[in-house]
Design a protein around this motif. Structure first.
Motif, short mmCIF file in Angstrom:
data_model
loop_
_atom_site.label_atom_id
_atom_site.label_comp_id
_atom_site.label_asym_id
_atom_site.label_seq_id
_atom_site.Cartn_x
_atom_site.Cartn_y
_atom_site.Cartn_z
N GLU A 1 0.83 -1.20 0.00
CA GLU A 1 0.00 0.00 0.00
C GLU A 1 0.87 1.26 0.00
O GLU A 1 1.95 1.28 0.59
N VAL A 2 0.35 2.30 -0.63
CA VAL A 2 1.02 3.59 -0.64
C VAL A 2 1.23 4.07 0.79
O VAL A 2 2.26 4.66 1.11
N SER A 3 0.28 3.79 1.67
CA SER A 3 0.39 4.24 3.06
C SER A 3 1.59 3.61 3.76
O SER A 3 2.07 4.14 4.75
N PHE A 4 2.10 2.49 3.26
CA PHE A 4 3.31 1.90 3.82
C PHE A 4 4.56 2.45 3.12
O PHE A 4 5.56 2.73 3.77
N ILE A 5 4.50 2.59 1.81
CA ILE A 5 5.68 3.00 1.05
C ILE A 5 6.05 4.46 1.33
O ILE A 5 7.22 4.78 1.51
N ALA A 6 5.06 5.34 1.38
CA ALA A 6 5.32 6.77 1.54
C ALA A 6 6.20 7.09 2.75
O ALA A 6 7.22 7.78 2.61
N PRO A 7 5.86 6.60 3.95
CA PRO A 7 6.74 6.91 5.09
C PRO A 7 8.14 6.31 4.94
O PRO A 7 9.11 6.86 5.47
N SER A 8 8.26 5.23 4.19
CA SER A 8 9.57 4.60 3.97
C SER A 8 10.50 5.48 3.14
O SER A 8 11.71 5.29 3.17
N GLN B 1 1.97 13.43 -0.85
CA GLN B 1 3.20 13.84 -1.53
C GLN B 1 3.73 12.72 -2.42
O GLN B 1 4.16 12.95 -3.55
N PHE B 2 3.69 11.51 -1.88
CA PHE B 2 4.17 10.35 -2.63
C PHE B 2 3.36 10.16 -3.90
O PHE B 2 3.92 9.96 -4.98
N TYR B 3 2.04 10.25 -3.80
CA TYR B 3 1.17 10.09 -4.95
C TYR B 3 1.54 11.11 -6.03
O TYR B 3 1.69 10.77 -7.20
N ARG B 4 1.68 12.37 -5.62
CA ARG B 4 2.00 13.43 -6.59
C ARG B 4 3.36 13.20 -7.24
O ARG B 4 3.51 13.35 -8.45
N LYS B 5 4.35 12.82 -6.44
CA LYS B 5 5.70 12.65 -6.99
C LYS B 5 5.76 11.45 -7.94
O LYS B 5 6.31 11.55 -9.04
N ILE B 6 5.19 10.33 -7.54
CA ILE B 6 5.19 9.15 -8.43
C ILE B 6 4.43 9.46 -9.71
O ILE B 6 4.87 9.11 -10.81
N ALA C 1 3.99 12.34 -11.15
CA ALA C 1 4.78 13.27 -11.97
C ALA C 1 5.95 12.56 -12.65
O ALA C 1 6.24 12.83 -13.82
N LEU C 2 6.60 11.66 -11.94
CA LEU C 2 7.78 11.00 -12.49
C LEU C 2 7.46 9.88 -13.48
O LEU C 2 8.20 9.66 -14.44
N THR C 3 6.39 9.16 -13.22
CA THR C 3 6.09 7.98 -14.04
C THR C 3 4.92 8.17 -14.99
O THR C 3 4.75 7.39 -15.92
N GLY C 4 4.08 9.15 -14.70
CA GLY C 4 2.87 9.33 -15.49
C GLY C 4 1.77 8.36 -15.10
O GLY C 4 0.73 8.28 -15.75
N ASN C 5 2.01 7.60 -14.02
CA ASN C 5 1.04 6.62 -13.53
C ASN C 5 0.72 6.88 -12.07
O ASN C 5 1.54 7.43 -11.34
N ALA C 6 -0.44 6.40 -11.66
CA ALA C 6 -0.77 6.40 -10.24
C ALA C 6 0.16 5.42 -9.53
O ALA C 6 0.67 4.49 -10.17
N PRO C 7 0.40 5.59 -8.25
CA PRO C 7 1.27 4.65 -7.54
C PRO C 7 0.84 3.19 -7.69
O PRO C 7 1.69 2.31 -7.84
N SER C 8 -0.45 2.92 -7.66
CA SER C 8 -0.90 1.53 -7.80
C SER C 8 -0.49 0.93 -9.14
O SER C 8 -0.10 -0.23 -9.23
#
Length: 114
Positions: free
Chosen positions: A29-36, A43-48, A50-57
């Motif tokens: 889950e994003v909720s686990f990856i983001a704090p890591s 912030q994680f959702y926005r950065k991923i 922007a960088l990949t053109g895809n949602a984190p999932s």
């Protein structure tokens, strides 16, 4: 976006966090990856994105498929089921199983190098 080297290091760290979770917990889950990676989920959702053109999932799904392909490429005796298990796929329902067992073999056979 910003510094390409920093962005690549960020994506590499995210990949490492995701890959480490394959063996521990199939639910990534994003909720686990983001704090890591020292970010909030937003912030994680926005950065991923922007960088990949895809949602984190979708990015996590791509990492899972790449891991499964690497397992299959590295050992011809590995079954698709073993590759699925080793790459974090969970077959909670038939639709996911059918998607994995239909799509991944097609990608693998066609030699898509993405």
């Amino acid at each position: 976006m910003g510094d390409d080297g920093a962005d690549m290091r960020f994506l590499s760290k995210v990949s490492s966090v995701v890959y480490m979770q394959f063996g521990r917990n199939k639910e990534i889950e994003v909720s686990f990856i983001a704090p890591s990676v020292s970010m909030s989920a937003r912030q994680f959702y926005r950065k991923i994105s922007a960088l990949t053109g895809n949602a984190p999932s979708a990015s996590i799904l791509c990492l899972k498929i790449k891991k499964a392909r690497n397992l299959l490429d590295g050992n011809p005796q590995v079954s698709f089921g073993e590759a699925a298990d080793g790459s974090g796929f969970i077959f909670k329902n038939l639709n996911v199983r059918v998607e994995f067992l239909c799509i991944l073999p097609i990608i693998f056979i066609m030699g898509n190098n993405d």
